[in-house]
Write a protein that holds these residues in place. Structure first.
Motif, PDB file in Angstrom:
ATOM      1  N   GLN A  83     105.672  36.887 -48.336  1.00 17.15           N
ATOM      2  CA  GLN A  83     104.703  36.148 -49.138  1.00 17.15           C
ATOM      3  C   GLN A  83     103.269  36.495 -48.716  1.00 17.15           C
ATOM      4  O   GLN A  83     102.997  36.763 -47.541  1.00 17.15           O
ATOM      5  CB  GLN A  83     104.941  34.645 -48.986  1.00 17.15           C
ATOM      6  CG  GLN A  83     106.327  34.204 -49.426  1.00 17.15           C
ATOM      7  CD  GLN A  83     106.573  34.488 -50.899  1.00 17.15           C
ATOM      8  OE1 GLN A  83     105.739  34.189 -51.742  1.00 17.15           O
ATOM      9  NE2 GLN A  83     107.728  35.074 -51.197  1.00 17.15           N
ATOM     10  N   ARG A  84     102.350  36.483 -49.685  1.00 21.56           N
ATOM     11  CA  ARG A  84     100.971  36.881 -49.406  1.00 21.56           C
ATOM     12  C   ARG A  84     100.301  36.052 -48.311  1.00 21.56           C
ATOM     13  O   ARG A  84      99.530  36.610 -47.518  1.00 21.56           O
ATOM     14  CB  ARG A  84     100.131  36.812 -50.688  1.00 21.56           C
ATOM     15  CG  ARG A  84      98.729  37.413 -50.495  1.00 21.56           C
ATOM     16  CD  ARG A  84      97.995  37.564 -51.806  1.00 21.56           C
ATOM     17  NE  ARG A  84      96.748  38.278 -51.627  1.00 21.56           N
ATOM     18  CZ  ARG A  84      95.541  37.721 -51.748  1.00 21.56           C
ATOM     19  NH1 ARG A  84      95.425  36.434 -52.040  1.00 21.56           N
ATOM     20  NH2 ARG A  84      94.446  38.429 -51.548  1.00 21.56           N
TER      21      ARG A  84
ATOM     22  N   ASP B 112      89.149  35.591 -49.283  1.00 23.85           N
ATOM     23  CA  ASP B 112      90.441  34.949 -49.018  1.00 23.85           C
ATOM     24  C   ASP B 112      90.643  34.698 -47.527  1.00 23.85           C
ATOM     25  O   ASP B 112      91.202  33.667 -47.121  1.00 23.85           O
ATOM     26  CB  ASP B 112      91.579  35.815 -49.559  1.00 23.85           C
ATOM     27  CG  ASP B 112      91.632  35.817 -51.075  1.00 23.85           C
ATOM     28  OD1 ASP B 112      91.063  34.893 -51.684  1.00 23.85           O
ATOM     29  OD2 ASP B 112      92.231  36.752 -51.648  1.00 23.85           O
TER      30      ASP B 112
ATOM     31  N   GLU C 244      99.731  39.493 -54.330  1.00 27.45           N
ATOM     32  CA  GLU C 244     100.139  38.188 -54.845  1.00 27.45           C
ATOM     33  C   GLU C 244     101.283  38.290 -55.845  1.00 27.45           C
ATOM     34  O   GLU C 244     102.141  37.407 -55.927  1.00 27.45           O
ATOM     35  CB  GLU C 244      98.944  37.487 -55.485  1.00 27.45           C
ATOM     36  CG  GLU C 244      99.207  36.043 -55.879  1.00 27.45           C
ATOM     37  CD  GLU C 244      97.949  35.316 -56.290  1.00 27.45           C
ATOM     38  OE1 GLU C 244      98.031  34.117 -56.585  1.00 27.45           O
ATOM     39  OE2 GLU C 244      96.866  35.948 -56.317  1.00 27.45           O
TER      40      GLU C 244
ATOM     41  N   GLU D 260      96.435  45.299 -48.903  1.00 30.15           N
ATOM     42  CA  GLU D 260      95.328  44.340 -48.999  1.00 30.15           C
ATOM     43  C   GLU D 260      94.050  44.943 -48.438  1.00 30.15           C
ATOM     44  O   GLU D 260      92.950  44.734 -48.983  1.00 30.15           O
ATOM     45  CB  GLU D 260      95.679  43.057 -48.248  1.00 30.15           C
ATOM     46  CG  GLU D 260      96.761  42.216 -48.904  1.00 30.15           C
ATOM     47  CD  GLU D 260      96.235  41.363 -50.051  1.00 30.15           C
ATOM     48  OE1 GLU D 260      95.010  41.318 -50.264  1.00 30.15           O
ATOM     49  OE2 GLU D 260      97.063  40.736 -50.731  1.00 30.15           O
TER      50      GLU D 260
ATOM     51  N   SER E  59      95.744  43.397 -54.142  1.00 27.40           N
ATOM     52  CA  SER E  59      96.340  42.093 -53.901  1.00 27.40           C
ATOM     53  C   SER E  59      97.861  42.182 -53.966  1.00 27.40           C
ATOM     54  O   SER E  59      98.412  42.850 -54.845  1.00 27.40           O
ATOM     55  CB  SER E  59      95.850  41.069 -54.925  1.00 27.40           C
ATOM     56  OG  SER E  59      96.540  39.844 -54.787  1.00 27.40           O
TER      57      SER E  59
END
Length: 257
Positions: free
Chosen positions: A37-38, A244, A124, A117, A122
């Motif tokens: 997961q991001r 982020d 995501e 990243e 991204s």
């Protein structure tokens, strides 16, 4: 080689069905292992930047490579070392080796997505991230397959295919690429990991050397594939990633770097 290898028979029966296809449970374990997961990816980059606040993207990339190799080499050797313990039987040792394989995949997914990243891509979208990781794990074959698929579906492709799969490609094209690579990925990954899995189960401490060396070799291949997929590191950390990371630091009550 001995005519009868019980470890090989156990491993084969645990991983493949009678038609030679990976068992559903094995497929699910592999697919789950590469779906990092991001938030975990951002936390990994945040940890690295906190330790190296003045590092350039190229320096951070080099540290990601180093940490990845250290982690997977140590993991493979640690599991291989259990083969020297008298109480550890073949079946248990093979089970630990399978766990090490999952650990290798998880570490690879975290590393590859962290590099993505850092390049402004991204992770995501799970479909894009999963396709990137599968292509990287397959090495030259994965790169060639994705390049060929992209060439026919996207009207040509740049040299560094990861930037396109992770960014400018349409969602439908990504799904098409992902479907094409998935079956081959499962077969190739199991074939590559098969010898490493059995190697970690060798007795008398030999497994530690084989397991660590095998993981290190595969890790080097992953690093080469990642470099080919994304190209050189950017000169500055992408603005969206910085935002982020700062948001993550704020939510954790940390000072921004």
């Amino acid at each position: 080689m001995a005519r009868f290898n019980p470890a090989g028979k156990v491993a084969s029966g645990a991983v493949f069905d009678r038609e030679g296809r990976p068992k559903p449970g094995v497929q699910r374990a592999i697919e789950r292992a590469i779906e990092v997961q991001r938030p975990l990816v951002l936390a990994n980059l945040r940890r690295l930047r906190k330790k190296n606040p003045n590092a350039t993207p190229a320096e951070l990339n080099a540290k990601l490579e180093r940490d990845y190799l250290v982690a997977i080499t140590a993991g493979g050797a640690a599991v291989g070392g259990t083969a020297v313990v008298p109480a550890i039987g073949t079946v248990v040792s093979l089970g630990l080796s399978a766990a090490a394989t999952v650990g290798f995949l998880e570490a690879t997914a975290l590393y590859a997505q962290s590099v993505a990243e850092l390049h402004g891509i991204s992770t995501e979208d799970p479909e894009r991230a999963r396709t990137l990781v599968m292509g990287i794990l397959m090495g030259e074959e994965g790169s060639a397959l994705i390049q060929a698929t992209l060439g026919s579906s996207a009207g040509g492709v740049t040299r560094h295919w990861g930037n396109m799969v992770g960014g400018s490609m349409s969602s439908s094209a990504v799904r098409s690429v992902g479907a094409s690579i998935r079956k081959r990925f499962l077969k190739r990954m199991l074939a590559r990991q098969g010898s490493a899995l059995l190697g970690r189960a060798l007795p008398f401490g030999v497994g530690a050397a084989v397991g660590g060396a095998a993981n290190h070799k595969m890790g080097r291949t992953v690093i080469d594939s990642t470099r080919e997929a994304f190209g050189p590191a950017p000169t500055v950390i992408p603005g969206e990633l910085l935002t982020d990371l700062e948001r993550l630091a704020s939510s954790n009550g940390e000072r921004s770097v």
